[in-house]
Design an enzyme around this catalytic site. Structure first.
Site, mmCIF file in Angstrom:
data_model
loop_
_atom_site.group_PDB
_atom_site.id
_atom_site.type_symbol
_atom_site.label_atom_id
_atom_site.label_comp_id
_atom_site.label_asym_id
_atom_site.label_seq_id
_atom_site.Cartn_x
_atom_site.Cartn_y
_atom_site.Cartn_z
ATOM 1 N N GLY A 1 0.835 -1.199 0.000
ATOM 2 C CA GLY A 1 0.000 0.000 0.000
ATOM 3 C C GLY A 1 0.866 1.244 0.000
ATOM 4 N N GLY B 1 -0.646 4.490 0.338
ATOM 5 C CA GLY B 1 -1.430 5.642 0.785
ATOM 6 C C GLY B 1 -0.655 6.402 1.833
ATOM 7 N N ALA C 1 -0.450 6.072 4.998
ATOM 8 C CA ALA C 1 0.250 5.212 5.949
ATOM 9 C C ALA C 1 1.374 4.453 5.253
ATOM 10 C CB ALA C 1 -0.728 4.247 6.603
ATOM 11 N N GLY C 2 1.058 3.786 4.164
ATOM 12 C CA GLY C 2 2.038 2.947 3.478
ATOM 13 C C GLY C 2 3.221 3.741 2.950
ATOM 14 N N HIS D 1 -20.906 8.627 5.843
ATOM 15 C CA HIS D 1 -20.622 10.058 5.814
ATOM 16 C C HIS D 1 -21.881 10.832 5.437
ATOM 17 C CE1 HIS D 1 -18.766 13.863 4.993
ATOM 18 N NE2 HIS D 1 -17.594 13.406 5.373
ATOM 19 N N SER E 1 -17.003 17.503 0.946
ATOM 20 C CA SER E 1 -16.235 17.598 2.193
ATOM 21 C C SER E 1 -17.065 18.045 3.386
ATOM 22 C CB SER E 1 -15.092 18.580 2.014
ATOM 23 O OG SER E 1 -14.534 18.876 3.263
ATOM 24 N N ARG F 1 -20.047 12.745 12.439
ATOM 25 C CA ARG F 1 -20.640 12.203 11.219
ATOM 26 C C ARG F 1 -21.753 11.212 11.474
ATOM 27 N NH1 ARG F 1 -14.929 11.456 7.952
ATOM 28 N NH2 ARG F 1 -14.695 13.660 7.497
ATOM 29 N N HIS G 1 -18.330 5.529 3.845
ATOM 30 C CA HIS G 1 -17.182 6.372 3.593
ATOM 31 C C HIS G 1 -15.886 5.807 4.161
ATOM 32 C CE1 HIS G 1 -14.786 9.905 3.092
ATOM 33 N NE2 HIS G 1 -14.660 10.112 4.372
ATOM 34 N N LEU H 1 -6.472 11.261 8.069
ATOM 35 C CA LEU H 1 -5.167 11.671 7.559
ATOM 36 C C LEU H 1 -4.166 11.673 8.705
ATOM 37 C CD1 LEU H 1 -6.238 14.601 5.225
ATOM 38 C CD2 LEU H 1 -5.964 12.196 4.694
#
Lengths: 651, 252, 220
Positions: A41, A43, A45-46, A267, A285, A338, A409, A449
Site C-alpha cells: 500500500g 497511501g 500510511a504505506g 458520511h 467535504s 458524522r 465512507h 489523515l
C-alpha cells in the site's frame, strides 16, 4: 476464545509513549541494512512508512495496485488534518484532541493508542510543512485552521479542499526520494493476494503482477499492510473503484484477528444516489458544514412537492425550514460528528421529509453564508467543491441548495493490532485505515489523515524495530521452495484460487454480483440495523456466495491484464468481509458510533450504548474456511484517563 | 431530469505495446445522461461480458477527479471537453447528444506505451519525480511548522502548482509529447516555497535531465497542455521552470 | 532557439529600418548600401548572421525530429485543437521552412547581386547591369516583376505568423514570463511583428505598385 494482549505500556497515559520509546529495542544502522521490510500500500500510511523505514536504512519493498504510488485513495481526502497545535489560541491541547477523538469514537477506542495519536499529531504538521506541503496560510504567513465536526476548537489544517492530495503527494515525494536513494524498491500494478507465514511469523507475500498476470513471491523479515478499508463491500461508497480488502482478508485468513468490523462510517455529506448505473458516490467535504446549513421542509406537503419536482428548495420560505441539526444539537449544530449527522438525515428522510425525487436527500444550504460573507469568499473557501458538485449534478450550489445524503465512507474496524501496530500474527503489521486502532466506533473528520501519517511516520518506524531487533541474526529470507516450501504452498493456493474462479463459467459479471452484495449490505447491514435484519442479511450473503461460486463469469485468461479477474478476487473477499460486518453487528447488542442497532436507542432516537456488556474490542478469528462462522474474542477496554459517559452534543 | 441518449462508441483495442491496435465499434442505446462517462463504459463492459466477450480495458480509480488514474482521449481531447477542466471520470453523458459518434483513444506518446487497450504505462512520471521532486527532509523532529512564515500569496500559488494530479493529459495533448507542464508544476511548487529553495537548482536540472532521458519531447510553447489540463496548471509554470533551469545552468 | 530567434528579430528590425529609408530617399538608401558594402565588418556581420540562421534552423530540425520521436508511432484518429492553441504555434517548422525558402530567393535577388558581387565580381551585379552599390535600383528592378512581389508578400505573411509565436515563445523559454507578463509579452510581440512586417511590406508594395518613379513624387 483467545486471550488478547494489547501490550499497552505501563504508566500514566501521557507518559506511555515516551516511556515506550525510551525502553524499546532498537536496531543499529549496520543491521538495518540486513533487514527487509515489505510494505503493501502506498497511501498516507504505506508511503510514509516505506519512506521512513527506507530512510532509516531498512531495505523496503513497497507495493501498490495502481500505476503510481500517488494514486492511492488517501488522495481523495478533502477537508483537512487535525493536530493539537493550538495555533488559534482557542484552548486546544493534546489532551483535548485525545478526549474529542475518544468521545467522537463513542468510547470504543483504545485510550493509549488515541493519546499517542494526539501526541504525535503536532509533529505531523511540522513534518509535512518541512516537506513543502502547501497548507493554507493567513496573510501574516502563519498556518490557517478551520473547524470540523465533533470539535469546539479550530485545529484542522487544510490545503484548499485537497488536503489528502497534498499530504499524499508529500509522502509520495518522500517515498520517491528513497526510491532514488535505492532504499525502497517500488512495485506498481502489483496486488498482494496472500501473506506467507513461516514458523508463525510473516515472512513474505504472494502478489500478482497485474500487467503480466504472473504470480510472484516476495520475502522479508516483516510485512506491513497499509491497504485501506473495506467500504467497497457496500459497492456504492465514496471509496475509489480499486479500494478493496483483499490484503486484509489474506491476513485474516492466515490468522490475524479482524477487529470491530461493524464500525462502518456513513458520511453525511455525499451527493445522493441517482440511478442504478451509478458506480460510486461522491463525497462533499465535511468542511462544507462549517458554513452550510442542513435542513428539510417543516411541512410534509412541501417535501412531497419537492419530491414531485413541483417546487425547488429556494421556494420554501425561511419559517418553513427545519434546520434539524441546529434544533436537536444546539451546542454543535451542523458540526455534530458524522454518525450523528447521518442518522439525523436518515431519520428525517424515513419520516418522509426527503427533498429529491427518491426522497433520499436533505439540503445543505449556503444562501445564509453567501449573504454573510459574500459569494467571493464562499468561492474561495469551497470553489472547487462547488464546481465538482455542479459538474456532477448540473446544478449550481450558489443558486440552489446542495442536496446531500449519507453514504459509506470509512471503516473504523480493521485488522486487530496491539499498541505496536502488530497484528496477532508475529511480524505482520497493519497501519492506517486497514487497522482498527484509533477511531473507536466513529471517526471524527480530519482524523483519518492524522492517523495514517501518525502510523507511518511516527509510530510504526519505532515499534517495528522492537520486533526486528531480534531478527538481525535471521539471514535474508529466501523464496526458494527448497529452503522455504511455504512460499510454494501459498503460491499454488493463489493459482488454484484463480483457476477456480475461471472454472465457474457462469453467466453473471463480477459487477452485477457486487451490486447485489452492496444492496444486501446497505439494506441489512447499513445505517440502521436490527437483529432480525442482520440474520436475514447473513442468510442472503450465504446465498450470494453460492451464486458467486456457481454463476460468476470471468472472461479472458490468467495471463496479462485481466481487470475482471482482479475484481472477482476482490469480490470473493468482499463477501467474506460482508459476513464479518454482519456477524459483528449481530453480536454487538448496543448502538455506538457507526454501529446503530434500532433496538437500542433512547426515546429521543439517540444511540444507546451498553458499557457494561460491550465495552470491548470485538476480535474475530477465521476458522479455516469462508463457510465456517468466525469466532469472537474480546479485548476488554480499560479507560484510565477518561470517564466513560453518554456522548452529548446538545449542550 | 435525466433523459436517455443513444450513440455510437468507437473504442481502441490493443493487446500490448507491440500490437498495432484497432478500433471497435458499438451502438449504445438509452444511456441516461446523468451517468458519468466511465459509468457508460461500465455499461459497455457489462454488455460485452454478458455476450461472453472480453471487456474494454482502461485505467480509472477514484472517480472524483483527484487520483489522476483515468486517462482517455475522447473525441480528440484528453479527458473529453468540459467547460471548467475535469478528468474523464468527471465527464457526464449530458455533454453528448443523441446520434453522436464518440471516439475513445489512449494517451498516445512514446513515453507512455500502451499496456492494454486504453491503459497506458505512465511510470515515467514516477521516475521524473524520483529524480528530484521532493524536499530532502528526514522523518523526525523538524522545526515548528509556524517557524517558517510563508506569505499567503506564495502559499496559494504553490498550492495551485501542487494541484497537478499527474494524469498525463498534458503529454497526451502535446504534439511534441512533452512533459514540461507536469515537471514545471512540481518544480514550481517547491521553487515558490522557502523549504524548496536549498535544492532548487539541483532539482530543476535533475528533473529536466530525467525527462529528456525518458524520451519526452521538447516544449515549443504551443499551449495545448494548459488548454487540456484538468487542474488548470498554466504555462507560467513552464516559464518558471525555464527560469530555474537557466539560473541553475548559468550558476554551474 | 530562443536566443538565436531574438538575435534574428533584432536583425530584422535593423533591416526593416534600413528598408524604410528607400521609401524616402534613393540616395539615402544607396548610401547605407555603400556603407555596408563588402567592408570587413559587414562581411563579418553577414557571416555571423548566416551562422545564426544555421543554428536556428539546424536546431529546429533536431528538435522537430526529437519531438516526432517523442510523439510516438501511433497518431490520434480524431484530434480537436483547443481554442487556446494558435495555428502558428503548431506550425512553426513549416513556417520556418517557408521563411528559409523566401530568404534564399531574397539572397539571390539582392545579396548575390550586391555584397557577393562586390566581393567576387568587381561590383557589378550578375542579374542586371546595375552597380552593386545601387541597392535602390535593385529594389525597383526586382519588384517591377509582380511574381517577385507576390512571392515576397507570401514570404512576409509566413514571417509574420512565425514571429507572432516566436516572439513570446522566446521570452517564455528564457523564463521571462508569468501569469501577468505572458499577456504583456504576447501583446508586445503581436504589435512588434505587425509593425516590422508592415515596414517590409510597405516597401514591396510601394515599388510593386509605382516602381522607383513615384519616389520623387513623395520625397521631392
Amino acid at each position: 476464545m483467545a486471550t488478547i494482549d494489547s501490550k499497552i505500556p505501563a504508566g500514566p497515559i501521557a507518559e506511555k509513549w515516551t516511556n515506550y520509546k525510551a525502553h524499546q529495542k532498537l536496531v543499529n544502522p549496520k543491521n538495518k541494512r540486513k533487514l527487509d521490510v515489505i510494505v503493501v500500500g502506498t497511501g498516507l500510511a504505506g508511503a510514509s512508512a516505506a519512506a521512513s523505514l527506507g530512510e532509516m536504512g531498512f531495505k523496503v519493498k513497497n507495493f501498490c495496485i495502481q500505476d503510481s504510488p500517488r494514486r492511492a485513495h488517501s488522495i481523495a481526502a478533502q477537508g483537512g488534518i487535525n493536530a493539537a497545535k493550538n495555533y488559534q489560541n482557542d484552548g486546544d491541547s493534546v489532551y483535548r484532541l485525545f478526549y474529542d477523538t475518544v468521545k467522537g469514537g463513542d468510547y470504543r477506542a483504545r485510550e493509549a493508542n488515541v493519546y499517542r495519536l494526539a501526541e504525535v499529531s503536532a509533529s505531523i504538521i511540522d513534518q509535512c510543512v518541512a516537506q513543502g506541503v502547501p497548507f493554507a496560510r493567513e496573510y501574516g504567513g502563519m498556518l490557517a485552521n478551520r473547524s470540523f465536526g465533533g470539535a469546539q476548537v479550530s485545529r484542522t489544517f487544510y490545503a484548499k479542499g485537497q488536503t489528502g492530495q497534498q499530504l499524499l503527494l508529500g509522502a509520495y515525494s518522500a517515498l520517491m526520494c528513497q526510491v532514488n536513494a535505492g532504499t525502497v524498491e517500488l512495485y506498481t500494478r502489483y496486488e498482494m493476494l496472500d501473506v506467507v507465514i513461516i514458523d508463525g511469523r510473516a515472512r513474505g507475500i504472494i502478489a500478482r503482477n497485474l500487467v503480466t498476470g504472473n504470480i510472484e513471491r516476495f520475502a522479508a523479515h516483516a510485512v506491513v499492510i497499509g491497504t485501506g478499508g473495506y467500504g467497497n463491500a457496500y459497492f456504492l461508497s465514496t471509496n475509489a473503484m480499486g479500494c478493496n480488502c483483499s490484503a486484509a482478508m489474506a491476513c485474516y485468513r492466515k490468522g490475524a484477528y479482524f477487529a470491530n468490523p461493524s464500525y462502518v462510517q456513513i458520511h453525511p455529506t455525499c451527493i445522493p444516489v441517482h440511478g442504478d448505473k451509478q458506480s460510486k458516490l461522491t463525497l462533499m467535504s465535511e468542511s462544507l458544514r462549517n458554513d452550510g446549513r442542513i435542513w428539510v421542509p417543516k411541512k410534509l406537503e412541501d417535501a412531497k412537492k419537492l419530491q414531485a419536482g413541483e417546487i425547488q428548495g429556494k421556494d420554501i420560505p425561511e419559517e418553513d425550514r427545519d434546520y434539524y441539526l441546529e434544533r436537536r444539537y444546539p451546542a454543535f449544530g451542523n458540526l455534530v460528528p458524522r454518525d450523528v449527522a447521518s442518522r439525523a438525515a436518515k431519520e428525517r428522510c424515513d419520516k418522509g421529509f426527503g427533498v429529491n425525487n427518491t426522497g433520499l436527500a436533505v439540503f445543505l444550504d449556503f444562501s445564509q453564508a453567501i449573504k454573510d460573507f459574500g459569494r467571493k469568499e464562499i468561492e474561495a473557501r469551497y470553489g472547487n467543491l462547488f464546481d465538482m458538485y455542479e459538474e456532477i449534478t448540473d446544478e449550481s450550489p450558489y443558486e440552489t441548495p446542495m442536496m446531500i445524503y449519507p453514504a459509506v465512507h470509512y471503516t473504523m474496524g480493521g485488522i486487530w493490532v496491539d499498541y505496536e501496530l502488530q497484528t496477532s500474527v508475529k511480524g505482520l503489521f497493519a497501519i492506517g485505515e486497514c487497522n482498527f486502532s484509533d477511531h473507536g466506533a466513529n471517526r471524527l473528520g480530519a482524523s483519518a489523515l492524522m492517523q495514517g501519517l501518525a502510523d507511518g511516520y511516527f509510530v510504526l518506524p519505532y515499534t517495528i524495530q522492537n520486533y526486528l531487533s531480534d531478527q538481525i541474526t535471521v539471514p535474508r529470507i529466501s523464496t526458494d521452495e527448497k529452503v522455504n516450501p511455504e512460499f510454494k504452498v501459498a503460491e499454488d493456493a493463489v493459482k488454484a484460487r484463480i483457476q477456480k474462479l475461471f472454472a465457474i463459467k457462469g453467466k453473471r459479471s463480477v459487477d452485477s454480483i457486487h451490486k447485489e452484495l452492496g444492496r444486501i449490505m446497505w439494506d441489512y447491514v447499513g445505517m440502521g440495523r436490527t437483529a432480525e435484519g442482520l440474520k436475514e442479511g447473513l442468510a442472503k450473503l450465504k446465498k450470494l456466495r453460492e451464486e458467486f461460486y456457481t454463476n460468476l463469469f470471468v472472461p479472458g485468461t490468467a495471463e496479462g491484464v485481466n481487470v475482471e479477474l482482479e475484481k472477482a478476487i476482490r469480490l470473493e473477499d468482499f463477501i467474506l468481509m460482508g459476513e464479518l460486518v454482519a456477524n459483528d453487528a449481530l453480536t454487538r447488542n448496543e448502538s455506538c458510533g457507526g454501529h446503530f442497532r434500532e433496538e437500542y436507542q433512547t426515546e429521543e432516537g439517540e444511540a444507546k450504548r451498553d458499557d457494561e456488556n460491550y465495552f470491548y474490542v470485538g476480535c474475530w478469528e477465521y476458522q479455516g474456511s469462508d463457510d465456517v462462522a468466525p469466532v469472537l474474542s474480546k479485548e476488554p477496554l480499560v479507560y484510565e484517563a477518561i470517564k466513560v459517559q453518554t456522548r452529548n452534543y446538545k449542550n | 431530469m435525466a433523459k436517455n441518449i443513444s450513440f455510437t462508441i468507437k473504442y481502441w483495442k490493443q493487446n500490448g505495446p507491440k500490437d498495432a491496435g484497432h478500433f471497435e465499434q458499438r451502438e449504445m442505446h438509452n444511456i441516461p445522461d446523468d451517468t458519468s462517462f466511465l459509468e457508460m463504459l461500465d455499461i459497455l463492459n457489462e454488455e460485452l461480458i454478458n455476450e461472453g466477450k472480453e471487456p474494454f480495458t482502461f485505467d480509472h480509480d477514484c472517480r472524483e477527479g483527484i487520483c489522476g488514474m483515468c486517462s482517455l482521449y475522447i473525441n480528440g481531447t484528453p479527458h473529453g471537453k468540459t467547460a471548467t477542466g475535469a478528468t474523464t471520470c468527471q465527464l457526464y453523458m449530458r455533454k453528448f447528444n443523441d446520434g453522436d459518434v464518440i471516439t475513445v483513444e489512449p494517451w498516445r506518446s512514446a513515453a507512455f506505451p500502451v499496456i492494454k487497450d486504453c491503459m497506458v504505462d505512465r511510470s515515467a512520471f514516477d521516475k521524473i519525480q524520483a529524480a528530484g521532486g521532493y524536499v530532502t527532509v528526514r522523518t523526525g523532529q523538524p522545526q515548528d511548522a509556524n517557524a517558517i512564515l510563508i506569505p499567503k500569496q506564495d502559499a496559494d500559488e504553490a498550492m495551485d502548482c501542487a494541484t497537478c494530479i499527474g494524469c498525463g493529459a498534458c503529454v497526451a495533448a502535446c504534439k511534441n509529447g512533452s512533459a514540461m507542464l507536469y515537471v514545471s508544476s512540481k518544480v514550481s511548487q517547491f521553487a515558490l516555497l522557502p523549504q524548496g529553495r536549498p535544492e532548487a537548482a539541483k532539482r530543476a536540472k535533475a528533473m529536466v535531465a530525467k525527462m529528456d532521458e525518458l524520451g519526452f519531447g521538447n516544449c515549443t510553447n504551443t499551449r495545448a497542455c494548459e488548454a487540456v489540463c484538468p487542474k488548470n496548471e498554466t504555462i507560467a509554470n513552464i516559464a518558471r521552470l525555464n527560469r530555474e533551469f537557466l539560473k541553475a545552468k548559468l550558476a554551474d | 532557439m530562443s536566443v538565436s530567434g531574438v538575435a534574428l528579430i533584432l536583425f530584422l528590425t535593423f533591416h526593416a529600418c534600413m528598408n524604410v529609408v528607400a521609401l524616402f530617399s534613393a540616395e539615402g538608401y544607396n548610401m547605407i548600401c555603400e556603407m555596408l558594402g563588402a567592408n570587413w565588418y559587414a562581411v563579418a556581420a553577414t557571416l555571423a548572421l548566416a551562422a545564426l540562421v544555421a543554428v536556428h534552423f539546424i536546431y529546429a530540425i533536431i528538435l522537430t525530429l526529437q519531438n516526432r520521436k517523442a510523439r510516438g508511432a501511433s497518431r490520434y484518429a480524431v484530434s480537436d485543437k483547443p481554442a487556446k492553441v494558435e495555428w502558428a504555434a503548431q506550425n512553426m517548422f513549416v513556417l520556418g521552412v517557408i521563411v528559409i525558402l523566401g530568404m534564399l530567393l531574397h539572397l539571390y535577388n539582392f545579396w548575390y547581386n550586391m555584397m557577393f558581387a562586390e566581393m567576387a565580381n568587381g561590383g557589378y551585379a550578375y542579374v542586371n547591369d546595375l552597380s552593386a552599390h545601387d541597392g535602390y535600383g535593385m529594389i525597383a528592378y526586382t519588384f517591377s516583376n509582380p511574381v517577385y512581389s507576390v512571392l515576397y508578400l507570401v514570404w512576409l505573411v509566413a514571417l509574420w505568423f512565425h514571429l507572432t509565436h516566436g516572439f513570446w515563445s522566446a521570452f517564455q523559454t528564457l523564463g521571462w514570463s508569468g501569469k501577468i507578463w505572458f499577456n504583456r509579452v504576447k501583446t508586445i510581440g503581436y504589435v512588434y511583428a505587425t509593425v516590422l512586417i508592415l515596414m517590409f511590406a510597405v516597401v514591396v508594395l510601394k515599388f510593386a505598385l509605382c516602381g522607383g518613379a513615384c519616389c520623387t513624387g513623395i520625397c521631392g
